[in-house]
Design an enzyme around this catalytic site. Structure first.
Site, PDB file in Angstrom:
ATOM      1  CE  LYS A 118      -4.706  -0.083   4.132  1.00 31.87           C
ATOM      2  NZ  LYS A 118      -5.942   0.774   4.269  1.00 31.87           N
TER       3      LYS A 118
ATOM      4  CG  HIS B 211      -2.119  -0.852   0.962  1.00 35.59           C
ATOM      5  ND1 HIS B 211      -3.227  -0.249   0.255  1.00 35.59           N
ATOM      6  CD2 HIS B 211      -2.495  -1.984   1.438  1.00 35.59           C
ATOM      7  CE1 HIS B 211      -4.139  -1.288   0.575  1.00 35.59           C
ATOM      8  NE2 HIS B 211      -3.648  -2.364   1.251  1.00 35.59           N
TER       9      HIS B 211
END
EC number: 1.17.1.8
Length: 267
Positions: free
Chosen positions: A158, A154
């Site tokens: 995040k 990600h």
């Protein structure tokens, strides 16, 4: 055709903006309101002018007003706001769809709060991810002696780790193996790390870049590896999935629902 009025909590966040644009372009729904925090300088402005789409409603900071003017509300914010939305949804008897992630949301027992409304909570509204979860469950059942590893990549911003999507896939694998999910987690680099048992599910997490979302589930034996992969190519995917889920949820009787419930109903 009467269009469904959808209110959006967090309408100026990344996901909120995508939802505003997607719903505004739909022949089946329309944006009935967009909520921001009190004190936001955009309160009272035309939502479509701020987001850049055809939407004439004014931005509000009143959660009560948002629910009163909507047939259903969608929120992708944070666990505290989610709880406020649940309370208001129950008060106004309006369906609620939530995509809020993070440990606090994951640990909530929604059946304790939901009494009189249709409610759907998911950490991923992508149809592809939820189909992948079904495949993972079946593979975990059939490949009962294979090691299971889940890897994710990600963007660097995040906060939750492993991601909500990885947990969806891990729960599917645990269900396929018929083992408790809480007992099936094995996270690399923790002090508790020990020799991996065949019925534990390994998680590996990578972070980098600005806009990535990639998940792999690997079934590994001494002789072969089977690799399932889901990669998001366009984040509009989530707005499309949320709209489809909302149009389904608004027709359901009171209860707590999942994406699996919706997908089973439309098969």
């Amino acid at each position: 055709m009467t269009r469904v009025n959808i209110g959006i909590v967090g309408c100026l966040g990344k996901q909120g903006r995508r939802l505003v644009s997607e719903i505004s372009a739909s022949p089946y729904a329309q944006v009935s309101g967009g909520l921001v925090r009190s004190g936001n300088p955009h309160v009272g402005q035309i939502l479509g002018e701020v987001v850049g789409c055809d939407c004439s409603v004014k931005i509000t900071d009143s959660l009560e007003h948002l629910f009163e003017t909507s047939d259903i509300v969608i929120e992708f914010t944070n666990p505290d706001m989610l709880l406020e939305c649940i309370k208001m949804a129950e008060q106004k008897k309006k369906p609620l769809l939530s995509g809020t992630t993070g440990p606090a949301a994951t640990e909530m027992v929604f059946e304790d709060y939901i009494k009189s409304i249709p409610f759907l909570w998911t950490t991923n509204v992508s149809f592809g991810v939820n189909i992948l979860a079904k495949l993972v469950q079946e593979a975990a059942k059939k490949l009962f002696d294979y090691d299971i590893e889940i890897w994710e990549m990600h963007h660097r911003y995040k906060k939750d780790s492993p991601s909500g999507t990885s947990l969806i896939l891990g729960k599917a694998a645990a269900k396929g193996r018929n083992v408790p999910f809480q007992m099936a987690q094995y996270v690399r680099g923790t002090p508790q790390e020990a020799r991996k048992d065949v019925n534990t599910i390994g998680y590996s997490v990578s972070r980098g870049g600005a806009d990535l979302s990639d998940h792999r589930v690997m079934f590994v034996s001494d002789e072969e590896m089977i690799d399932f992969n889901h990669r998001t190519l366009n984040k509009n995917l989530y707005a499309k999935g949320a709209l489809k889920a909302a149009l389904w949820l608004v027709k359901q009787p009171p209860g707590v629902y999942t994406m699996s419930d919706m997908m089973a109903a439309v098969e």
